[in-house]
Design a protein around this motif. Sequence first.
Motif, PDB file in Angstrom:
ATOM      1  N   LEU A 116       0.840  -1.186   0.000  1.00 44.35           N
ATOM      2  CA  LEU A 116       0.000   0.000   0.000  1.00 44.35           C
ATOM      3  C   LEU A 116       0.882   1.246   0.000  1.00 44.35           C
ATOM      4  O   LEU A 116       1.863   1.329   0.743  1.00 44.35           O
ATOM      5  CB  LEU A 116      -0.891  -0.008   1.245  1.00 44.35           C
ATOM      6  CG  LEU A 116      -1.893   1.133   1.390  1.00 44.35           C
ATOM      7  CD1 LEU A 116      -3.008   1.006   0.361  1.00 44.35           C
ATOM      8  CD2 LEU A 116      -2.478   1.132   2.800  1.00 44.35           C
ATOM      9  N   ARG A 117       0.540   2.222  -0.828  1.00 42.94           N
ATOM     10  CA  ARG A 117       1.332   3.452  -0.912  1.00 42.94           C
ATOM     11  C   ARG A 117       0.870   4.443   0.157  1.00 42.94           C
ATOM     12  O   ARG A 117       0.090   5.359  -0.125  1.00 42.94           O
ATOM     13  CB  ARG A 117       1.206   4.054  -2.308  1.00 42.94           C
ATOM     14  CG  ARG A 117       1.903   3.248  -3.380  1.00 42.94           C
ATOM     15  CD  ARG A 117       1.852   3.946  -4.730  1.00 42.94           C
ATOM     16  NE  ARG A 117       2.655   3.236  -5.710  1.00 42.94           N
ATOM     17  CZ  ARG A 117       3.964   3.393  -5.879  1.00 42.94           C
ATOM     18  NH1 ARG A 117       4.610   4.251  -5.110  1.00 42.94           N
ATOM     19  NH2 ARG A 117       4.629   2.719  -6.792  1.00 42.94           N
ATOM     20  N   ASP A 118       1.324   4.210   1.362  1.00 44.17           N
ATOM     21  CA  ASP A 118       1.033   5.119   2.472  1.00 44.17           C
ATOM     22  C   ASP A 118       2.181   4.989   3.472  1.00 44.17           C
ATOM     23  O   ASP A 118       2.220   4.051   4.282  1.00 44.17           O
ATOM     24  CB  ASP A 118      -0.301   4.775   3.129  1.00 44.17           C
ATOM     25  CG  ASP A 118      -0.733   5.809   4.163  1.00 44.17           C
ATOM     26  OD1 ASP A 118       0.066   6.110   5.065  1.00 44.17           O
ATOM     27  OD2 ASP A 118      -1.858   6.334   4.057  1.00 44.17           O
ATOM     28  N   LEU A 143       1.340   4.851   7.357  1.00 44.75           N
ATOM     29  CA  LEU A 143       0.761   3.587   7.807  1.00 44.75           C
ATOM     30  C   LEU A 143       1.812   2.479   7.807  1.00 44.75           C
ATOM     31  O   LEU A 143       1.856   1.662   8.736  1.00 44.75           O
ATOM     32  CB  LEU A 143      -0.425   3.200   6.909  1.00 44.75           C
ATOM     33  CG  LEU A 143      -1.186   1.937   7.324  1.00 44.75           C
ATOM     34  CD1 LEU A 143      -1.825   2.128   8.696  1.00 44.75           C
ATOM     35  CD2 LEU A 143      -2.250   1.591   6.289  1.00 44.75           C
ATOM     36  N   GLN A 144       2.660   2.454   6.787  1.00 43.33           N
ATOM     37  CA  GLN A 144       3.716   1.446   6.742  1.00 43.33           C
ATOM     38  C   GLN A 144       4.675   1.605   7.921  1.00 43.33           C
ATOM     39  O   GLN A 144       5.086   0.615   8.541  1.00 43.33           O
ATOM     40  CB  GLN A 144       4.488   1.534   5.418  1.00 43.33           C
ATOM     41  CG  GLN A 144       3.670   1.263   4.164  1.00 43.33           C
ATOM     42  CD  GLN A 144       3.321  -0.213   3.973  1.00 43.33           C
ATOM     43  OE1 GLN A 144       3.683  -1.062   4.768  1.00 43.33           O
ATOM     44  NE2 GLN A 144       2.602  -0.508   2.893  1.00 43.33           N
ATOM     45  N   ARG A 145       5.023   2.841   8.255  1.00 42.10           N
ATOM     46  CA  ARG A 145       5.898   3.071   9.407  1.00 42.10           C
ATOM     47  C   ARG A 145       5.235   2.608  10.700  1.00 42.10           C
ATOM     48  O   ARG A 145       5.879   2.031  11.580  1.00 42.10           O
ATOM     49  CB  ARG A 145       6.261   4.561   9.515  1.00 42.10           C
ATOM     50  CG  ARG A 145       7.343   5.021   8.569  1.00 42.10           C
ATOM     51  CD  ARG A 145       7.874   6.396   8.956  1.00 42.10           C
ATOM     52  NE  ARG A 145       6.867   7.426   8.773  1.00 42.10           N
ATOM     53  CZ  ARG A 145       6.734   8.142   7.665  1.00 42.10           C
ATOM     54  NH1 ARG A 145       7.542   7.933   6.644  1.00 42.10           N
ATOM     55  NH2 ARG A 145       5.799   9.077   7.579  1.00 42.10           N
ATOM     56  N   ILE A 197      -0.145  -4.871   2.612  1.00 41.76           N
ATOM     57  CA  ILE A 197      -0.443  -5.170   1.214  1.00 41.76           C
ATOM     58  C   ILE A 197      -1.748  -4.494   0.815  1.00 41.76           C
ATOM     59  O   ILE A 197      -2.723  -4.491   1.574  1.00 41.76           O
ATOM     60  CB  ILE A 197      -0.532  -6.700   1.005  1.00 41.76           C
ATOM     61  CG1 ILE A 197       0.843  -7.335   1.210  1.00 41.76           C
ATOM     62  CG2 ILE A 197      -1.064  -7.034  -0.376  1.00 41.76           C
ATOM     63  CD1 ILE A 197       0.854  -8.844   1.066  1.00 41.76           C
ATOM     64  N   ASP A 198      -1.752  -3.931  -0.365  1.00 41.67           N
ATOM     65  CA  ASP A 198      -2.929  -3.221  -0.873  1.00 41.67           C
ATOM     66  C   ASP A 198      -3.943  -4.229  -1.406  1.00 41.67           C
ATOM     67  O   ASP A 198      -4.064  -4.451  -2.609  1.00 41.67           O
ATOM     68  CB  ASP A 198      -2.510  -2.250  -1.979  1.00 41.67           C
ATOM     69  CG  ASP A 198      -3.629  -1.291  -2.360  1.00 41.67           C
ATOM     70  OD1 ASP A 198      -4.725  -1.377  -1.755  1.00 41.67           O
ATOM     71  OD2 ASP A 198      -3.408  -0.451  -3.249  1.00 41.67           O
ATOM     72  N   SER A 199      -4.636  -4.866  -0.493  1.00 41.97           N
ATOM     73  CA  SER A 199      -5.624  -5.884  -0.840  1.00 41.97           C
ATOM     74  C   SER A 199      -6.799  -5.797   0.121  1.00 41.97           C
ATOM     75  O   SER A 199      -6.616  -5.580   1.325  1.00 41.97           O
ATOM     76  CB  SER A 199      -5.003  -7.285  -0.763  1.00 41.97           C
ATOM     77  OG  SER A 199      -5.993  -8.298  -0.853  1.00 41.97           O
TER      78      SER A 199
END
Length: 304
Positions: free
Chosen positions: A87-89, A92-94, A127-129
Amino acid sequence: MKGPAFKRWLALGAYAALLAGCETMPSGLSSALSGLGGGGSSGSGVASGVQNVMQGASAAFKDYSPQEERELGSGFASVLLGARPLLRDDELQRYVNRVGLWVAEQTDPRKDGQGRPVHYDWRFGVIDSDAVNAYATPGGYVFVTKGLLRTLNSEAELAGVLGHEITHVLHGHYLSAVRKGGFAQMAGGIVEARSGNSQLSGAMVNMVRNLYARGLDQSDEYDADRYGTLWAARAGYAPAGLMQSLRAVAGGSAQDANYQLLLATHPPAQERIARLEPLMGGKFSGTGGATNAQRYLAMRRVLR
């Protein structure tokens, strides 16, 4: 996973490591950390189960050096991310990396054949799902889906889920599945390909997909539930977090495409909850811990 996307993920992991910081252990937890066994007949049964699990983990790691395990995990991760990207964020990933790295810090280290601790270069990603699921690979890659994050309601629940996936790595559950599935030769090809910076063949990609579609042994899932609860509790989270996450997904229907793989590859959520309840009333009885629900829900708002 190569190029800018991989470098970006490495940067996220490094930043998360700096954020992990120090936490205090909640009062009453020390007695729960003496082990998952205990007095009485049920305790001895758990202790015996733990011994069997550790013997199985030793056998699973026997065929792979730590470096080979990392190469195999890198191949697995490339297949998972080839199906659905991260996911391109960045924020949120951090956040997920921060929680995951802190939980991973609480685990008992695995040792190699010479008795030296094995250090994992943990990487956590969203994951962008829309599917409701989480995945781990050998070597320390752990993924949760956007759909799962939407379903959870607190950071303690997330910590429990990540602890569950971390256990799959530490106890060699996927390495065991490779061996039991007769994929050892194919796995060796993945290790060789990744170490030589080569692309995976179609057969190798299909092997990884089949492995995740088939799922792990139920005993491995129950083992990951027990230890995932322990790791999250050591990190200062409410021990019931994982059990509450199971309640959150228990309402999912096999008719819902977003739940189909999770339900097909895991024991029923109610059975998993039933197996964790004695721990809540035993080893973790009276143990406090943070839920950080408001922080989690604030972060969850970015998901669409």
